[in-house]
Enzyme design. Structure first.
Site, PDB file in Angstrom:
ATOM      1  N   PHE A  44     -45.254  -0.423 -65.450  1.00 23.51           N
ATOM      2  CA  PHE A  44     -47.044  -1.333 -65.975  1.00 23.51           C
ATOM      3  C   PHE A  44     -47.351  -2.551 -64.738  1.00 23.51           C
ATOM      4  O   PHE A  44     -48.165  -2.053 -64.524  1.00 23.51           O
ATOM      5  CB  PHE A  44     -46.877  -1.710 -67.203  1.00 23.51           C
ATOM      6  CG  PHE A  44     -48.548  -1.925 -68.495  1.00 23.51           C
ATOM      7  CD1 PHE A  44     -49.123  -0.652 -68.389  1.00 23.51           C
ATOM      8  CD2 PHE A  44     -48.231  -3.538 -68.430  1.00 23.51           C
ATOM      9  CE1 PHE A  44     -50.330  -1.607 -68.275  1.00 23.51           C
ATOM     10  CE2 PHE A  44     -49.594  -3.627 -68.949  1.00 23.51           C
ATOM     11  CZ  PHE A  44     -50.336  -3.044 -69.299  1.00 23.51           C
TER      12      PHE A  44
ATOM     13  N   ARG B  60     -37.765  -9.291 -57.204  1.00 20.48           N
ATOM     14  CA  ARG B  60     -36.833  -9.685 -56.907  1.00 20.48           C
ATOM     15  C   ARG B  60     -35.736  -9.058 -55.614  1.00 20.48           C
ATOM     16  O   ARG B  60     -35.150  -9.773 -54.810  1.00 20.48           O
ATOM     17  CB  ARG B  60     -35.706 -10.421 -58.234  1.00 20.48           C
ATOM     18  CG  ARG B  60     -34.493 -11.393 -57.984  1.00 20.48           C
ATOM     19  CD  ARG B  60     -34.223 -10.955 -59.729  1.00 20.48           C
ATOM     20  NE  ARG B  60     -35.161 -11.690 -60.409  1.00 20.48           N
ATOM     21  CZ  ARG B  60     -35.284 -12.856 -60.530  1.00 20.48           C
ATOM     22  NH1 ARG B  60     -34.648 -14.051 -59.406  1.00 20.48           N
ATOM     23  NH2 ARG B  60     -36.259 -13.390 -61.173  1.00 20.48           N
TER      24      ARG B  60
ATOM     25  N   ALA C  76     -49.254   4.336 -67.714  1.00 21.07           N
ATOM     26  CA  ALA C  76     -48.779   3.858 -66.714  1.00 21.07           C
ATOM     27  C   ALA C  76     -49.418   4.821 -65.296  1.00 21.07           C
ATOM     28  O   ALA C  76     -49.794   5.040 -64.731  1.00 21.07           O
ATOM     29  CB  ALA C  76     -47.229   3.043 -65.964  1.00 21.07           C
TER      30      ALA C  76
ATOM     31  N   LYS D 215     -45.551  -0.617 -82.745  1.00 23.85           N
ATOM     32  CA  LYS D 215     -45.787   0.095 -82.929  1.00 23.85           C
ATOM     33  C   LYS D 215     -44.404   1.691 -82.531  1.00 23.85           C
ATOM     34  O   LYS D 215     -44.441   1.934 -82.998  1.00 23.85           O
ATOM     35  CB  LYS D 215     -46.911   0.433 -81.446  1.00 23.85           C
ATOM     36  CG  LYS D 215     -46.234   0.726 -80.478  1.00 23.85           C
ATOM     37  CD  LYS D 215     -46.735   0.909 -78.650  1.00 23.85           C
ATOM     38  CE  LYS D 215     -46.334   0.315 -77.745  1.00 23.85           C
ATOM     39  NZ  LYS D 215     -46.589   0.516 -76.808  1.00 23.85           N
TER      40      LYS D 215
ATOM     41  N   ASP E 129     -52.799   1.624 -79.574  1.00 29.40           N
ATOM     42  CA  ASP E 129     -51.550   1.404 -78.684  1.00 29.40           C
ATOM     43  C   ASP E 129     -51.414   2.486 -79.908  1.00 29.40           C
ATOM     44  O   ASP E 129     -50.089   3.419 -79.441  1.00 29.40           O
ATOM     45  CB  ASP E 129     -51.906  -0.072 -78.751  1.00 29.40           C
ATOM     46  CG  ASP E 129     -50.488   0.386 -77.855  1.00 29.40           C
ATOM     47  OD1 ASP E 129     -50.215   1.940 -77.002  1.00 29.40           O
ATOM     48  OD2 ASP E 129     -49.142  -0.643 -77.459  1.00 29.40           O
TER      49      ASP E 129
ATOM     50  N   SER F 143     -42.171  11.404 -75.938  1.00 29.24           N
ATOM     51  CA  SER F 143     -41.299   9.636 -76.063  1.00 29.24           C
ATOM     52  C   SER F 143     -40.325   9.900 -76.650  1.00 29.24           C
ATOM     53  O   SER F 143     -39.017  10.510 -77.185  1.00 29.24           O
ATOM     54  CB  SER F 143     -42.356   8.490 -76.594  1.00 29.24           C
ATOM     55  OG  SER F 143     -41.861   8.496 -77.985  1.00 29.24           O
ATOM     56  N   ARG F 144     -38.628   8.871 -75.781  1.00 24.51           N
ATOM     57  CA  ARG F 144     -38.359   8.259 -76.971  1.00 24.51           C
ATOM     58  C   ARG F 144     -37.411   8.321 -78.110  1.00 24.51           C
ATOM     59  O   ARG F 144     -37.041   8.867 -78.351  1.00 24.51           O
ATOM     60  CB  ARG F 144     -37.290   6.884 -75.468  1.00 24.51           C
ATOM     61  CG  ARG F 144     -36.922   7.884 -74.513  1.00 24.51           C
ATOM     62  CD  ARG F 144     -36.139   7.001 -73.823  1.00 24.51           C
ATOM     63  NE  ARG F 144     -36.559   5.924 -73.659  1.00 24.51           N
ATOM     64  CZ  ARG F 144     -36.436   4.479 -72.473  1.00 24.51           C
ATOM     65  NH1 ARG F 144     -35.228   4.308 -72.867  1.00 24.51           N
ATOM     66  NH2 ARG F 144     -37.717   4.087 -71.851  1.00 24.51           N
ATOM     67  N   ASN F 145     -38.679   7.316 -78.564  1.00 31.15           N
ATOM     68  CA  ASN F 145     -38.903   6.760 -80.100  1.00 31.15           C
ATOM     69  C   ASN F 145     -38.952   7.995 -80.652  1.00 31.15           C
ATOM     70  O   ASN F 145     -37.991   7.929 -82.034  1.00 31.15           O
ATOM     71  CB  ASN F 145     -40.134   5.801 -80.111  1.00 31.15           C
ATOM     72  CG  ASN F 145     -39.811   4.729 -79.202  1.00 31.15           C
ATOM     73  OD1 ASN F 145     -39.033   3.893 -79.559  1.00 31.15           O
ATOM     74  ND2 ASN F 145     -40.633   3.744 -78.851  1.00 31.15           N
TER      75      ASN F 145
END
Lengths: 359, 359
Positions: free
Chosen positions: B31, B51, B156, B207, B260, B270-272
């Protein structure tokens, strides 16, 4: 696993003290049939009024609604009549599932037999010409009755198949809200209450507009991001319009608002969606209607609501954009991109008011 | 058709008087990358802080985020650095896209270089243990800065592909809301404003719980009616919880709330959703996680929010039901049917308060 009794009936060993509620459904369309079936399964003494005596007789004998729901057998205790006085007199609850164009006429016909029955509209729509909602018509024609409106994401076929669902009863009367809950609620059908009659009705009446928009969007390269944005902008303008007519914007957070909108916009096979898709592919309205073999309710609602929004001075960019595409031949893609460039606006104007004027 | 210039750049003939905004994105996830790309395409002088110097160098050379978005080439003007002081000093807008578990640590690292930059969180989540939202952390660590949070249905990959989308910037500061609009809004990306920071953040944080519920529901015979009911009951409990923490329920009508939620619950991959589906099929959490090869964010959120709901005494039947299935081994179908029999309740309690106590 839990012991689950889905269609529990009072057993002979535990007699219920409850007197069964007497419910009548006016109208033999798919939603009226599904609701009559729910009430009858729930133990209500339930009648359906069907104007044509031959069809009433056929339904009584076959227990099927051959025209609208041919694949389902109705509850064995449901009865059918074409005698309107018999249908309406001495009942507790009259559920009116009559198209908006003849809703007023039917209320006039039953008026002589009304003496305390509650009247609940099952009809989603706006009366042609007058822009009256069904609750407006009830108040005008039967000013003394207790009334309510039932609305929610309730596809009739799913209800007949016993798939879990929920709905909203909106009424100023707690007695009506409670009676409708008693008559219809079950382990497969939840009935939620609201007092905002106009908000609940407008959710059901306006949603078809956005199914057309969703179909039109599907003609382009849209994703989940775009679909979600379109749905929330639809909610923004539905609630803006409803608030102007006296509704509570929070009602649109519920089943009759966003719930019904999602269900309606998630059906790519619906007529509204299909007409929108054809328009997005560059067809004219006449070509789209010809290809589909029929028109769609949303097309008329767009014209009605756009005219009303102009009178009330309410900003409804999606409805107006659809109007321009359908009735003024504007190109859908250009219209969509113009909507994307609407400037710095509030997400929910009831939280943060827009300071720049709507354009 | 309309002449459409999607990625308009100022032409040499019409020099823009606008000084380009200086934007930095902290974090190299999907994102953050998508937002940096949006800002850079929009003409902002945009840097990404990564980083690991080797990865920053690789991204600068290949213009690809090999790990998270390998299929997309980033804007040619975007630059990359692993020098945090260079990344943060003398910028206008710092967008923080760092996981919630290290968000606080990164704010501490940049604190010495902050002198007027606005800080905007792109992170959806809750800090483990503290239950702090990202805006809470900003206020605690950098009490003098102007801040905001960005949240909405923004996958994204769709943003990178240039598919139209919208988002919400929530901030108490009009200057921050306007700056974020200037930096990010385009014909493909609408930026809406809100002042309800907590409401917007909680939409994004909660969500995932309901994507698990939606997956679990898919293991049974659910239809559009059921899906719509589940989504609106999810909104009811999300907004109830948020209001208890000071948010405005109307925020949930917007892109960061229902928008959303719809996008998240509409992604069966999606994993959820997948974890929920496996649980609904009778797998234990351990088996579901093993089958999927990883856990899902929603599983942790359920535990966090259920504990917080208990402390705050907020009625969250779906979250609690999921907790019982996941952590106490209760049967999903029995739990679902118990939810269906919750009695006579209000559809939107901010319109009609519930009089019977929640059970």
């Amino acid at each position: 696993m839990t012991d689950i009794a889905i269609e529990k009936k009072p057993s002979p060993e535990t007699p219920s003290l409850k007197v069964p509620m007497r419910v009548t459904v006016l109208g033999g369309g798919s939603f009226g049939t599904a609701m009559a079936n729910v009430a009858s399964r729930n133990g209500c003494d339930t009648r359906m009024f069907i104007r044509d005596p031959a069809i009433a007789k056929e339904m009584q004998e076959t227990r099927r609604n051959q025209r609208y729901l041919p694949d389902f057998v109705m509850d064995e205790n449901l009865s059918f009549t074409s005698d309107i006085e018999y249908a309406v007199r001495d009942r507790d609850l009259i559920l009116v599932a009559i198209p908006s164009s003849s809703f007023r006429e039917v209320l006039r016909q039953i008026a002589p037999f009304i003496s305390g029955q509650a009247i609940v509209s099952l009809t989603k729509g706006i009366e042609p010409d007058s822009f009256a909602l069904m609750s407006d018509i009830i108040r005008e024609e039967l000013p003394q009755v207790a009334y309510g409106v039932l609305s929610g994401p309730n596809l009739a076929k799913e209800l007949m198949a016993g798939i879990p669902a929920g709905t909203v009863i909106a009424s100023p009367s707690e007695a009506v809200r409670f009676a409708v809950h008693q008559a219809l609620a079950s382990a497969l059908f939840r009935v939620f209450a609201n007092t905002d009659v106009q908000g609940v009705e407008l959710g059901g009446a306006l949603k078809n507009i956005y199914a057309v928009a969703m179909g039109m969007g599907a003609a382009y390269h849209v994703g989940e991001n775009t679909r979600s944005m379109l749905l929330t902008r639809a909610l923004a303008e539905m609630s803006r319009f409803a608030v102007r007519l006296g509704a509570n914007p929070l009602t649109f957070l519920g089943l009759s608002g966003v719930g019904d909108l999602i269900a309606t916009c998630s059906s790519p096979l619906s007529r509204n969606y299909q007409i929108g898709l054809a328009l997005g592919q560059g067809k004219t309205l006449a070509e789209a209607v010809e290809a589909l073999g029929q028109t769609a309710e949303g097309i008329n609602t767009i014209r009605q609501v756009r005219a009303q929004a102009e009178i009330l001075d309410v900003y409804m960019p999606i409805t107006c954009a659809l109007y321009e595409v359908i009735y003024e031949g504007k190109p859908p893609l250009g219209i969509a991109l113009a909507l994307m460039q609407n400037g710095h606006r509030s997400d929910v104007e009831f939280v943060l008011p827009n300071t720049t004027p709507a354009s």
